[in-house]
Enzyme design. Structure first.
Site, PDB file in Angstrom:
ATOM      1  N   ALA A 133       0.841  -1.193   0.000  1.00 51.88           N
ATOM      2  CA  ALA A 133       0.000   0.000   0.000  1.00 51.88           C
ATOM      3  C   ALA A 133       0.879   1.248   0.000  1.00 51.88           C
ATOM      4  O   ALA A 133       2.091   1.177   0.210  1.00 51.88           O
ATOM      5  CB  ALA A 133      -0.915  -0.010   1.219  1.00 51.88           C
ATOM      6  N   GLN A 162       1.471   3.705   2.067  1.00 51.03           N
ATOM      7  CA  GLN A 162       2.300   3.881   3.254  1.00 51.03           C
ATOM      8  C   GLN A 162       2.836   2.532   3.748  1.00 51.03           C
ATOM      9  O   GLN A 162       2.790   2.209   4.939  1.00 51.03           O
ATOM     10  CB  GLN A 162       1.505   4.583   4.351  1.00 51.03           C
ATOM     11  CG  GLN A 162       1.346   6.073   4.131  1.00 51.03           C
ATOM     12  CD  GLN A 162       2.657   6.836   4.246  1.00 51.03           C
ATOM     13  OE1 GLN A 162       3.576   6.423   4.953  1.00 51.03           O
ATOM     14  NE2 GLN A 162       2.750   7.939   3.531  1.00 51.03           N
ATOM     15  N   SER A 163       3.400   1.763   2.853  1.00 54.58           N
ATOM     16  CA  SER A 163       3.879   0.416   3.185  1.00 54.58           C
ATOM     17  C   SER A 163       5.164   0.450   4.008  1.00 54.58           C
ATOM     18  O   SER A 163       6.191   0.969   3.560  1.00 54.58           O
ATOM     19  CB  SER A 163       4.119  -0.368   1.890  1.00 54.58           C
ATOM     20  OG  SER A 163       4.808  -1.565   2.148  1.00 54.58           O
ATOM     21  N   ASN A 164       5.101  -0.136   5.206  1.00 57.18           N
ATOM     22  CA  ASN A 164       6.313  -0.312   6.005  1.00 57.18           C
ATOM     23  C   ASN A 164       7.260  -1.311   5.341  1.00 57.18           C
ATOM     24  O   ASN A 164       8.480  -1.162   5.398  1.00 57.18           O
ATOM     25  CB  ASN A 164       5.951  -0.820   7.404  1.00 57.18           C
ATOM     26  CG  ASN A 164       5.083   0.144   8.180  1.00 57.18           C
ATOM     27  OD1 ASN A 164       5.340   1.343   8.206  1.00 57.18           O
ATOM     28  ND2 ASN A 164       4.033  -0.365   8.800  1.00 57.18           N
ATOM     29  N   ALA A 187       7.646  -1.876   2.108  1.00 58.43           N
ATOM     30  CA  ALA A 187       8.338  -1.254   0.981  1.00 58.43           C
ATOM     31  C   ALA A 187       9.526  -0.444   1.481  1.00 58.43           C
ATOM     32  O   ALA A 187      10.629  -0.510   0.913  1.00 58.43           O
ATOM     33  CB  ALA A 187       7.370  -0.374   0.201  1.00 58.43           C
TER      34      ALA A 187
END
Length: 342
Positions: free
Chosen positions: A73, A75-77, A79
């Site tokens: 998503a 705000q992917s942690n 990524a």
């Protein structure tokens, strides 16, 4: 479980602390709450994905990859931590970001984890919500392969049998810590989303006969789907570790009552959890994962789900960088910050 049989690049700061949260426990008036600080893994503000990436990125390096691609998503942690790990190894990183919330807020789309993705040198592109993101990722990977790149793809959340090894190993770490402290753990609670953390933990706990019940607090999928996703991945992880059959279906339990309107959309309980953890323990949660896990924990304590003499471990999966993508979700008095007129 013999984890040295698998390639691994050990860069996480381990073991992560296991600490009591005495002020929050006193406030809630229930069991004694402890926190397993996987927000302190040390890579780009920390988080649970680092444990998974130790095994995933080792696999990528072993195959000679010069580019890793993953998805998540906005705000992917995951990524952000993948981009940071790739930077440490000198690999390129490309990310597909899914617009799951349809938020138009500038902070959400360009601050927080997104800013850090780019600071770590990753490239990224956006996709509409609701697509098969792993399929989208494979299409992009094929285009890079046609250009001669050696690509290693990582599923969302790093959640496959290789990534879940990180949390099977974490289960042993947690039990070793509790044994050294003389701490009897009555239940382990954490936020569950892409399934890898919960699948790895349930395999690890069952394989060492820890007798610690595990409760995942869902952040996205309905209960039947979430539990089935975790169970299927747990079976694959157990098979990879050489202990097939160690997990039964009833070992996988998820409570999805705290998802709210959807993934990545804060709830009142989520905001309360962020404020209570910050104001009583000096600990930051994120609005997507850990705060919804914290909201579930707080509500279940208030409802008497746990006994007062129990020790409950809350696994902090990290993600505080995402707070800066959600600034408008918090209502605080800005008047005190105005410069006084001379």
């Amino acid at each position: 479980m013999h984890f040295s049989r698998f390639p691994r690049i050990a860069i996480a700061h381990l073991p992560t602390p296991l600490e009591p949260m005495d002020r929050l426990s006193e406030l809630l008036g229930g069991p004694r709450i402890w926190i397993k600080r996987d927000d302190c893994t040390g890579l780009s503000t920390g988080g649970n994905k680092t444990r998974k990436l130790e095994f995933l990125m080792a696999e990528a390096k072993e195959m000679g990859a010069d580019l890793v691609i993953t998805q998540g998503a906005t705000q992917s942690n995951h990524a952000r931590q993948t981009a940071a790990f790739a930077a440490r190894l000198g690999m390129d990183c490309h990310i597909l970001l899914e617009d799951r919330t349809a938020s138009k807020e500038e902070d959400y789309n360009y601050n927080g984890n997104v800013l850090l993705d780019f600071l770590h040198g990753a490239t990224a592109e956006k996709r509409a919500g609701g697509l098969d993101m792993n399929a989208e990722m494979e299409k992009v990977a094929e285009e890079f392969r046609k250009e001669g790149r050696t690509v290693y793809t990582i599923p969302g959340g790093g959640s496959n049998a290789t990534g879940a090894l990180g949390y099977a190993n974490a289960a042993m770490e947690l039990v070793n810590q509790s044994n050294a402290m003389g701490l009897k753990i009555d239940k382990l609670v954490h936020a569950t989303g892409s399934a890898g953390t919960q699948a790895g933990l349930v395999v690890g706990l069952k394989a060492i006969n820890a007798n610690i019940p595990l409760l995942g607090i869902g952040v996205r999928a309905p209960k039947p789907k979430q539990e089935e996703n975790v169970y299927k991945l747990a079976l694959a992880t157990a098979e990879k570790l050489g202990c097939p059959g160690v997990v039964e279906r009833e070992d996988v339990v998820a409570n999805t009552d705290y998802v709210g309107e959807g993934y990545g959309i804060p709830t009142e309980g989520c905001i309360e959890a962020i404020e209570l953890f910050a104001q009583y323990e000096g600990i930051l949660l994120d609005p997507v994962y850990s705060a919804k896990g914290g909201a579930g924990l707080i509500d279940l304590i208030r409802k008497g789900y746990f006994k007062e003499d129990e020790n409950i471990i809350f696994l902090h999966t990290g993600g505080s960088a995402a707070l800066f993508g959600y600034t408008k979700a918090f209502d605080f008095d800005k008047s005190a910050l105005q410069i006084a007129a001379e």
